[in-house]
Design an enzyme around this catalytic site. Structure first.
Site, PDB file in Angstrom:
ATOM      1  N   LYS A  20      43.928  20.100  48.408  1.00 56.41           N
ATOM      2  CA  LYS A  20      43.585  20.768  48.726  1.00 56.41           C
ATOM      3  C   LYS A  20      41.804  21.592  48.358  1.00 56.41           C
ATOM      4  O   LYS A  20      41.057  21.935  49.113  1.00 56.41           O
ATOM      5  CB  LYS A  20      44.476  22.191  49.315  1.00 56.41           C
ATOM      6  CG  LYS A  20      45.009  22.278  49.524  1.00 56.41           C
ATOM      7  CD  LYS A  20      46.341  23.331  49.207  1.00 56.41           C
ATOM      8  CE  LYS A  20      47.489  22.980  48.169  1.00 56.41           C
ATOM      9  NZ  LYS A  20      48.665  24.026  47.595  1.00 56.41           N
ATOM     10  N   GLU A  45      51.442  25.541  47.932  1.00 55.15           N
ATOM     11  CA  GLU A  45      50.727  27.103  47.381  1.00 55.15           C
ATOM     12  C   GLU A  45      50.487  27.175  48.793  1.00 55.15           C
ATOM     13  O   GLU A  45      49.722  26.826  49.017  1.00 55.15           O
ATOM     14  CB  GLU A  45      50.206  26.458  46.109  1.00 55.15           C
ATOM     15  CG  GLU A  45      49.987  27.110  45.138  1.00 55.15           C
ATOM     16  CD  GLU A  45      48.851  26.809  43.941  1.00 55.15           C
ATOM     17  OE1 GLU A  45      48.113  27.683  43.612  1.00 55.15           O
ATOM     18  OE2 GLU A  45      48.698  26.459  43.035  1.00 55.15           O
ATOM     19  N   ARG A  86      52.903  10.504  44.790  1.00 56.71           N
ATOM     20  CA  ARG A  86      52.509  10.832  45.917  1.00 56.71           C
ATOM     21  C   ARG A  86      51.702   9.780  46.729  1.00 56.71           C
ATOM     22  O   ARG A  86      51.090   9.348  46.828  1.00 56.71           O
ATOM     23  CB  ARG A  86      51.274  11.663  44.543  1.00 56.71           C
ATOM     24  CG  ARG A  86      51.589  13.441  44.242  1.00 56.71           C
ATOM     25  CD  ARG A  86      49.514  14.145  43.815  1.00 56.71           C
ATOM     26  NE  ARG A  86      49.362  14.833  44.449  1.00 56.71           N
ATOM     27  CZ  ARG A  86      49.024  15.758  45.127  1.00 56.71           C
ATOM     28  NH1 ARG A  86      50.322  16.689  44.144  1.00 56.71           N
ATOM     29  NH2 ARG A  86      48.492  16.611  45.383  1.00 56.71           N
TER      30      ARG A  86
HETATM   31  P1  ATP Z   1      47.043  19.600  46.123  1.00 59.34           P
HETATM   32  O1  ATP Z   1      46.602  18.791  45.564  1.00 59.34           O
HETATM   33  O2  ATP Z   1      46.773  19.133  47.697  1.00 59.34           O
HETATM   34  O3  ATP Z   1      46.805  21.723  46.301  1.00 59.34           O
HETATM   35  P2  ATP Z   1      49.527  20.523  45.190  1.00 59.34           P
HETATM   36  O4  ATP Z   1      50.230  19.452  44.896  1.00 59.34           O
HETATM   37  O5  ATP Z   1      48.781  21.397  44.814  1.00 59.34           O
HETATM   38  O6  ATP Z   1      48.375  19.835  46.212  1.00 59.34           O
HETATM   39  P3  ATP Z   1      51.063  22.660  46.750  1.00 59.34           P
HETATM   40  O7  ATP Z   1      51.473  23.482  47.829  1.00 59.34           O
HETATM   41  O8  ATP Z   1      51.439  23.622  45.282  1.00 59.34           O
HETATM   42  O9  ATP Z   1      50.308  21.367  46.367  1.00 59.34           O
HETATM   43  O10 ATP Z   1      52.727  21.025  47.182  1.00 59.34           O
HETATM   44  C1  ATP Z   1      53.477  21.533  47.678  1.00 59.34           C
HETATM   45  C2  ATP Z   1      54.254  20.074  48.108  1.00 59.34           C
HETATM   46  O11 ATP Z   1      54.006  19.108  48.075  1.00 59.34           O
HETATM   47  C3  ATP Z   1      54.497  19.624  46.231  1.00 59.34           C
HETATM   48  O12 ATP Z   1      56.086  19.535  46.034  1.00 59.34           O
HETATM   49  C4  ATP Z   1      53.795  18.703  45.978  1.00 59.34           C
HETATM   50  O13 ATP Z   1      54.523  17.635  44.849  1.00 59.34           O
HETATM   51  C5  ATP Z   1      53.836  17.767  47.248  1.00 59.34           C
HETATM   52  N1  ATP Z   1      52.544  17.569  47.723  1.00 59.34           N
HETATM   53  C6  ATP Z   1      51.337  18.152  47.743  1.00 59.34           C
HETATM   54  N2  ATP Z   1      50.636  17.237  47.939  1.00 59.34           N
HETATM   55  C7  ATP Z   1      51.099  15.651  47.422  1.00 59.34           C
HETATM   56  C8  ATP Z   1      50.828  14.547  47.981  1.00 59.34           C
HETATM   57  N3  ATP Z   1      49.664  13.775  48.472  1.00 59.34           N
HETATM   58  N4  ATP Z   1      52.170  13.457  48.198  1.00 59.34           N
HETATM   59  C9  ATP Z   1      52.719  13.541  48.074  1.00 59.34           C
HETATM   60  N5  ATP Z   1      53.912  15.029  48.220  1.00 59.34           N
HETATM   61  C10 ATP Z   1      52.278  16.089  47.356  1.00 59.34           C
HETATM   62 MG    MG Z   2      50.442  23.243  43.053  1.00 55.37          MG
END
Ligand code: ATP
Ligand code: MG
Length: 547
Positions: free
Chosen positions: A265, A30, A255
Site C-alpha cells: 500500500k 488496515e 505473501r
Molecule cells: P501492505 O504492505 O500492502 O500495506 P499489509 O499487510 O500492511 O500490506 P493489511 O491491510 O494489514 O496490509 O493486510 C490485511 C491482510 O492481508 C493481512 O493479513 C496481510 O497479511 C494480508 N496481505 C497483505 N498483503 C498481502 C500479500 N501480498 N499477499 C498475501 N497476503 C497479504
Molecule cells: Mg498492515
C-alpha cells in the site's frame, strides 16, 4: 478452495486432537489504502478456509494504529470483498472497539508483574537492545507494580509527552527472538483516532492488540502472512498471559508477489500521490478497484489465486499467469467486435457509393449459439495502419501494393493506387473488390491474409487506451541501491489511440462490458470515462508456465 494445503492440515490436526470443533477466521485489513491482489490471496485463505470447514470469517478493520484511517477506505474494502464474492454477514468489527478491554488487560499484566512502565527514550531503547551475544538491558524492569500502574494511568490521562514512557511486557531480555526482549505493549501518541477521537492518547502496539482482538472475537485460526512468523511467540505469550476467552492459533503463509508491479500500500499510495497513475482505480493498478475497472472479473482473479496455491515459501509469481487467467476467461465469454485502432482509409472503387451491404459476422467463434450480427460494408472503409505496408517485409500477408487480402467475413480486395498527403503519409488506398467473393460465395480463390475493416460511413469514433504493465523490471522488490520504482516505470503502460473507430453495434454498449476486438485484444468500456475503451489484455499469450 477445495484443495487441501498445509493450513488445512494444521486445522485438521486441531480438530482431530479436540483443540477445536469449529473454524473461525478473520480478515484484518488496515483501512489506510485500497485492497490489492495480494490481499485476495489472504481473503481466499481466510474466507475460503472458513467456508471449507463450514465456519465463519469476520471482517475486522485493523485501526489499532491511530494514523490516517479513513472511511473512504473502509467502504472501498467492503465493496471489493463483496465483489470478489465473499461475505462476513453481521460480523464486521473495528480493532479500536476493543481499546477499553485491551487497556484493562494491560493493567492486569502490570498487577501480575508481567508488564512494567519503562522510561527509556526511543534512542536508548535501541541502544539497550543488545545483540545476538548480549542480552538487552532494561533498567526499569523491576519497577514496583503499583508504581507502574500509577504511571500507566497517568500516561492514559495525558500527563506525559510522547516518547516519555512506554509499557513493556516482562518476558526475556536474552531471547534469541528480539520480539521477546521485553517488547513495548503501549505507547503515548497524541493523534486523533478516526473513530475514537481524542479519547485515547495511549495506543496498544499491533503485537499486543491483535491477539487480544482475535481472542475476543473467538477466532480459532489467525491466518496471516509470513512476516509475522517471528511474532508468533509473542502472540502466544499474550494469549497465555491475558485473561481472554479463547486461544486462537496463528498460522503464517507466504505473501503474494507479482512481477512488474508492486503490492504494498505504501508504494501504491506513492504512485497515486505523485500522479504516476490517476488514482487507486487506475486500470494499471494491482488494486481490486483498478483490476475491476481494467475489466478483470472475480472469476479470473480467483482462478489465478487458486493456481498459485498456498505455500509457506515466499516467491514471485509471473504477472503473465494473471493475464493468462483473464484471457482464458474472456476468450470463452467476450463477444467479438471489430475496432480499428489506427485507421487508414480504403476506397473500394468498384463498389457503388450509395450502397450498403451487410455481412453476418460471428459473435463468438467458440460459441455457435452466440450467433452473428450484420456488419455494414460501404465503398469507403477503415483498416488498421498496421495491416498495410507500402514496402512490405518478407512474409507480409496483409495489404501491400498490388497484393490481395481477404476482408474478414467479406470480399477479397486488390490494392490499387496509393494517394498520399502532402507530408508523404498515406491519405487513402484505392482497391478493387472481387465481388464474387463475399460471404456464402463458394470460392477456391486462395488469399493468405485476412484483415478486419469497418465502414467509414457507419464506424463510431472512440478513444482506445492500450494498457500494459506498469513497470519494466520484473522484481520490483529488489531494486539496486539508489534506484526507486520511478526509475522503472514503463513509458508505454497506457498508449492512447485517439482516433480509434468501433463498429456501430458497440454504440449502445455499457461501461464495464467487455469485448474481444478481433485481432487486437480484449477491451472494456471505461466505467469512469465512457468515451474510452481500455485494453484489458492483449490476445497474445506469452506466458509459459515454469516446468
Ligand atoms: P501492505 O504492505 O500492502 O500495506 P499489509 O499487510 O500492511 O500490506 P493489511 O491491510 O494489514 O496490509 O493486510 C490485511 C491482510 O492481508 C493481512 O493479513 C496481510 O497479511 C494480508 N496481505 C497483505 N498483503 C498481502 C500479500 N501480498 N499477499 C498475501 N497476503 C497479504
Ligand atoms: Mg498492515
Amino acid at each position: 478452495m477445495a484443495e487441501s494445503n498445509f493450513i488445512h492440515d494444521f486445522i485438521d490436526e486441531d480438530i482431530a486432537s479436540g483443540k477445536t470443533k469449529t473454524v473461525h477466521t478473520r480478515f484484518p485489513p488496515e483501512p489506510n489504502g485500497y485492497l490489492h491482489i495480494g490481499h485476495c490471496k489472504a481473503l481466499v485463505i481466510d474466507f475460503g478456509t472458513a467456508q471449507k470447514y463450514g465456519g465463519l470469517c469476520n471482517l475486522r478493520m485493523d485501526d489499532t494504529n491511530p494514523a490516517k484511517e479513513d472511511t473512504e477506505f473502509v467502504d472501498a474494502i467492503k465493496e471489493d470483498i463483496h465483489w470478489l464474492g465473499f461475505d462476513w454477514g453481521d460480523r464486521f468489527y473495528y480493532g479500536s472497539d476493543y481499546f477499553a478491554r485491551t487497556y484493562e488487560l494491560a493493567e492486569d499484566l502490570i498487577k501480575k508483574g508481567d508488564a512494567y512502565v519503562c522510561e527509556l527514550s526511543p534512542e536508548e531503547f535501541k541502544e539497550y537492545r543488545g545483540d545476538l551475544t548480549h542480552p538487552a538491558v532494561s533498567p526499569w524492569r523491576d519497577r514496583p507494580a503499583e508504581e507502574s500502574l500509577d504511571l500507566f494511568h497517568r500516561m492514559r490521562d495525558g500527563e506525559f509527552p510522547e516518547g516519555k514512557y512506554t509499557l513493556r511486557a516482562k518476558i526475556d531480555l536474552a531471547s534469541g527472538n528480539f520480539n521477546m526482549r521485553d517488547p513495548v505493549l503501549y505507547r503515548i501518541r497524541y493523534i486523533e483516532h478516526h473513530r475514537q477521537g481524542t479519547k485515547w492518547c495511549v495506543f496498544p502496539m499491533y503485537d499486543f492488540a491483535h491477539p487480544i482482538q482475535d481472542a475476543l472475537e473467538g477466532i480459532t485460526h489467525s491466518l496471516c502472512s509470513l512476516e509475522y512468523e517471528d511474532h508468533r511467540p509473542l502472540y502466544n505469550w499474550v494469549i497465555e498471559h491475558c485473561d481472554v476467552p479463547s486461544k486462537p492459533r496463528q498460522i503464517e503463509f507466504a505473501r503474494l508477489n507479482i512481477t512488474n508491479t508492486v503490492l504494498s500500500k505504501r508504494y501504491l499510495r506513492g504512485l497515486v500521490e505523485t500522479g504516476v497513475v490517476d488514482g487507486w482505480d487506475d486500470p494499471r493498478m494491482p488494486t481490486l478497484c483498478g483490476l475491476r475497472r481494467r475489466g478483470y472479473t472475480p472469476e479470473a482473479i480467483l482462478d489465478f489465486i487458486g493456481r498459485i496455491g498456498v505455500s509457506k515459501a515466499n516467491s514471485m509469481v509471473n504477472i503473465g499467469l494473471l493475464e493468462h487467467c483473464v484471457r482464458s476467461e474472456l476468450n470463452l465469454k467476450a463477444p467479438r467486435r471489430i475496432a480499428v485502432m489506427n485507421p487508414i482509409k480504403v476506397v473500394v472503387d468498384n463498389f457503388p457509393a450509395d450502397k450498403t451491404e451487410y455481412f453476418p459476422v460471428p459473435n463468438n467463434p467458440n460459441d455457435p449459439e452466440a450467433g452473428t450480427r450484420d456488419v455494414p460494408f460501404t465503398r469507403e472503409l477503415w483498416i488498421d495502419a498496421d495491416d498495410f505496408a507500402e514496402v512490405p517485409p518478407p512474409k507480409f500477408f496483409r495489404l501491400k501494393p498490388g497484393g490481395e487480402v481477404r476482408l474478414m467475413s467479406s470480399y477479397i480486395i486488390r490494392c490499387g493506387e496509393i494517394v498520399k498527403n502532402p507530408d508523404g503519409t498515406v491519405k487513402e488506398i484505392h482497391a478493387t473488390a472481387d465481388l464474387e467473393t463475399g460471404t456464402g460465395v463458394p470460392t477456391d480463390r486462395k488469399v493468405k491474409g485476412t484483415i478486419h475493416w469497418l465502414s467509414a460511413d457507419y464506424a463510431v469514433d472512440t478513444e482506445a487506451i492500450l494498457y500494459d504493465r506498469l513497470f519494466t523490471e520484473e522484481n520490483m522488490n529488489d531494486l539496486p541501491e539508489g534506484k526507486t520504482y520511478q526509475d522503472y516505470l514503463n513509458p508505454d503502460s497506457a498508449v492512447r489511440m485517439p482516433n480509434a473507430k468501433i463498429e456501430p453495434s458497440l454504440k449502445d454498449s455499457k461501461p464495464g462490458e467487455t469485448f474481444q476486438f478481433v485481432r487486437i485484444g480484449y477491451f472494456t468500456r471505461d466505467t469512469k470515462n465512457s468515451g474510452v475503451f481500455g485494453r484489458v489484455v492483449s490476445l497474445k499469450d506469452n506466458y509459459k508456465p515454469e516446468a
